[in-house]
Each structure stands twice: as structure tokens, then as C-alpha cells.
Design a protein around this motif. Structure first.
Motif, short mmCIF file in Angstrom:
data_model
loop_
_atom_site.label_atom_id
_atom_site.label_comp_id
_atom_site.label_asym_id
_atom_site.label_seq_id
_atom_site.Cartn_x
_atom_site.Cartn_y
_atom_site.Cartn_z
N ASP A 180 14.88 35.04 15.56
CA ASP A 180 15.89 36.10 15.63
C ASP A 180 16.11 36.76 14.28
N GLU A 181 16.10 35.97 13.21
CA GLU A 181 16.32 36.50 11.87
C GLU A 181 15.19 37.44 11.47
N ASP A 200 15.31 40.60 13.56
CA ASP A 200 16.40 41.46 13.12
C ASP A 200 16.01 42.25 11.87
N ASN A 235 11.21 28.12 16.07
CA ASN A 235 12.62 28.03 15.71
C ASN A 235 13.31 29.34 16.10
N GLN A 236 14.21 29.27 17.08
CA GLN A 236 14.84 30.49 17.60
C GLN A 236 15.66 31.22 16.55
N LYS A 237 16.33 30.48 15.69
CA LYS A 237 17.12 31.12 14.63
C LYS A 237 16.22 31.93 13.70
N LEU A 238 15.11 31.35 13.30
CA LEU A 238 14.16 32.05 12.43
C LEU A 238 13.54 33.24 13.16
#
Length: 141
Positions: free
Chosen positions: A59-60, A63, A54-57
Motif C-alpha cells: 500500500d505504501e 500510494d 507485506n500489505q502495508k509495504l
């Protein structure tokens, strides 16, 4: 305490099923709660992020990890890790090269390695590596 946090400890907190990342029963939660100085290195970062589809996860998590102290291996660390692995092999102890490099970086930077990985126990018993597992840590606090 200055701690290099091994992948096994990050994974426990970040890949939990049906529990919050902030669950008090994780080693990482206790370390953060006690405001220990946390260190990270490239190979551990890579291991943490590997497999997160999952790209959002991805990146999160990436970060959040950028806020921790980051150390890099030196040429001397690589040489000393090779020597340590050779010394272990002479004693019949087989461990992954990358684990020996992580151990050597902890030694070189005067860090204690927080881990669940029993291979690091073998390394610690035969080197200057200091390790800490959850049970030891939880009892100390």
C-alpha cells in the motif's frame, strides 16, 4: 528529460537489501534528485507491485507511485508494437511482447526509457526507441 522508468530501475531502488531506498547509488535516486519528469504505465506498476507480500509495504509503495505521470497504451500502440516485434523477429531478435509494448509507448510519447534490461538495447538498435542506462546518465550529470 522525460523518462519512462522501467521495472528494472524501480526494482533496484525498492527491493534493496541492507541499503536505504534513498541511497545515492541508485539510478532512481539520481533521476529524482535531478528533477526529471517521470512517467509510469500500468504494466510497469503491476510488475513493481507483484510479489510484495507485506500489505502495508504494498500500500505504501502504491500510494507513492500515484504521484508520477501515468500513460496508457492506445490501440495504435498495440498495433505498432506488434509490427515492431514482427520486424525484430524477421531479424532473428526475440524479445517479450510486453517489452515491445513498453518500448512502443516510450516512442509514441516521446519518452526516453531508463532501464537496465538489455532486451531494450536490442529494440533501440532496431527502432526509434531511446534508452538511457545508469552509467550514461551518471556521466551526463
Amino acid at each position: 528529460m522525460n523518462l519512462l522508468i522501467d521495472t528494472s530501475v524501480w526494482s533496484e531502488a525498492l527491493r534493496r537489501k541492507n541499503k536505504s531506498v534513498n541511497s545515492e547509488d541508485t539510478f532512481l535516486f539520481q533521476i529524482i534528485k535531478n528533477e526529471e519528469e517521470i512517467f509510469l504505465t500500468g504494466i510497469i506498476l503491476q510488475e513493481i507491485l507483484t510479489g510484495i507480500k507485506n500489505q502495508k509495504l504494498f500500500d505504501e509503495i502504491n500510494d507513492h507511485l500515484r504521484f508520477f505521470n501515468f500513460i496508457n497504451p492506445t490501440n495504435k500502440d498495440h498495433i505498432l508494437a506488434a509490427q515492431l516485434r514482427n520486424d525484430l523477429a524477421k531479424k532473428g531478435i526475440t524479445v517479450a511482447s510486453i517489452d515491445v509494448l513498453i518500448a512502443q509507448m516510450a516512442i509514441s510519447n516521446n519518452l526516453t526509457l531508463a532501464t537496465y534490461d538489455s532486451d531494450f538495447e536490442k529494440i533501440a538498435a532496431n527502432s526509434k526507441l531511446r534508452i538511457l542506462n545508469f552509467n550514461q546518465y551518471y556521466i551526463k550529470k
